[in-house]
Motif scaffolding. Structure first.
Motif, mmCIF file in Angstrom:
data_model
loop_
_atom_site.group_PDB
_atom_site.id
_atom_site.type_symbol
_atom_site.label_atom_id
_atom_site.label_comp_id
_atom_site.label_asym_id
_atom_site.label_seq_id
_atom_site.Cartn_x
_atom_site.Cartn_y
_atom_site.Cartn_z
ATOM 1 N N VAL A 1 8.345 -2.227 35.960
ATOM 2 C CA VAL A 1 8.575 -2.050 34.532
ATOM 3 C C VAL A 1 9.682 -3.006 34.120
ATOM 4 N N GLU B 1 15.852 3.727 25.309
ATOM 5 C CA GLU B 1 14.608 3.412 24.613
ATOM 6 C C GLU B 1 14.438 4.326 23.405
ATOM 7 N N THR C 1 13.329 -1.754 25.145
ATOM 8 C CA THR C 1 11.911 -1.392 25.216
ATOM 9 C C THR C 1 11.498 -1.461 26.679
ATOM 10 N N ARG C 2 10.436 -0.739 27.000
ATOM 11 C CA ARG C 2 9.892 -0.806 28.358
ATOM 12 C C ARG C 2 8.454 -1.274 28.299
ATOM 13 N N GLU C 3 8.105 -2.174 29.203
ATOM 14 C CA GLU C 3 6.720 -2.618 29.264
ATOM 15 C C GLU C 3 6.368 -2.919 30.704
#
Lengths: 158, 158
Positions: free
Chosen positions: B99, B82, B88-90
């Motif tokens: 996550v 990242e 990306t992390r969401e």
DNA sequence: CTAGTTTATTTGACGCGGCAACTACTTCCG
DNA sequence: CGGAAGTAGTTGCCGCGTCAAATAAACTAG
């Protein structure tokens, strides 16, 4: 380097399986040894190498290449083994740059204690799962793959 | 624990050769990838796994098991990726504990750039050295060895 | 003999992975 | 509803391996 001939279907299948082995088998061997004897594979290898030599004694650099490890790593491994009283270090009489690592009685005892469990694990994870024909086949294959550095770095010109 | 059925001569030969492969091949693959692309094998695997999914998106825990790695390790790997803008992390919308890691365009480009060199290395170190019969043989053998945990820990009672 | 090079080994700094503890959310059950 | 138990993920600490620099001794010329 646009289309660098990918792998064939057979090769991809083989690679997937091999990658699994490459990843999981060392971990399984390592963890058995660690749990059972508190030794890492590298430690074990060093003890084995020493035990096979006359006088249970070897120079650091020979030991490093026998165990296929870097000198700095070997240096730390032997330092740990020395702290555990499994080996001693002394200056070589003939070449005062060199260091001779010697297996102690304690170290030999440790190795003798650790070996059966390790061998059993190898048997369980490898040879119990193969026919004797496969063992022979594996020997040839593994030998063919055993020297990555031979012509590995052709393009790593810089 | 005197003579715990050691290995036969054939087995010992095979084991020596296999041990060499187990030790050196991953190192050779890793170092090519590292030098060529600045990625570790584990990083590369994570990128591959993501790239194979629809939406280039996966839950951390699925990613961890797909890449045969621990959650904590995966967590750190993805954190690094990242930081490099490769993923990306969401938070997952349905389960706010989970996550979702998503491959970015940059990450995909990185993977596409890294893959040919890696594949070439695999070809060079493995398939160029084997006959097609050996490839088939290797597939069977590797599959037989590919699940160390199946009945590995019989004696690790406690 | 002495300066320069090569060889043998160690060490400091740094990054990574494992383990266990921790947070946060969800589910189960009364 | 309310708390216990389970699940998802992250993080602190620690040991280990790598890289590069440091030390030290041994050759190699001049």
């Amino acid at each position: 380097m646009h289309e660098p001939e990918w792998l064939t279907a057979d090769e991809l299948t083989a690679w997937t399986a091999l990658a699994g082995v490459l990843f999981l088998l060392p971990a399984a061997l390592d963890s058995q040894l660690q749990r059972d004897s508190g030794l890492a594979m590298a430690d074990y290898m060093v003890l084995v190498m020493l035990s096979e030599r006359d006088g249970h004694c070897m120079r650091m650099s020979d030991l490093a290449s026998s165990a296929s490890t870097s000198q700095s790593r070997l240096s730390r491994i032997v330092a740990r083994l020395e702290a555990a009283d499994y080996v001693t270090r002394e200056m070589a009489p003939d070449d005062r740059r060199a260091v001779l690592a010697t297996l102690t009685e304690t170290g030999l005892a440790k190795l003798v204690a650790a070996a059966p469990g390790h061998v059993a694990q190898v048997r369980r994870l490898v040879f119990d799962r193969l026919t004797s024909a496969q063992v022979l086949s594996l020997t040839d294959i593994a030998r063919a793959l055993a020297h990555p550095d031979d012509h590995a770095n052709c393009e790593l010109s810089t």
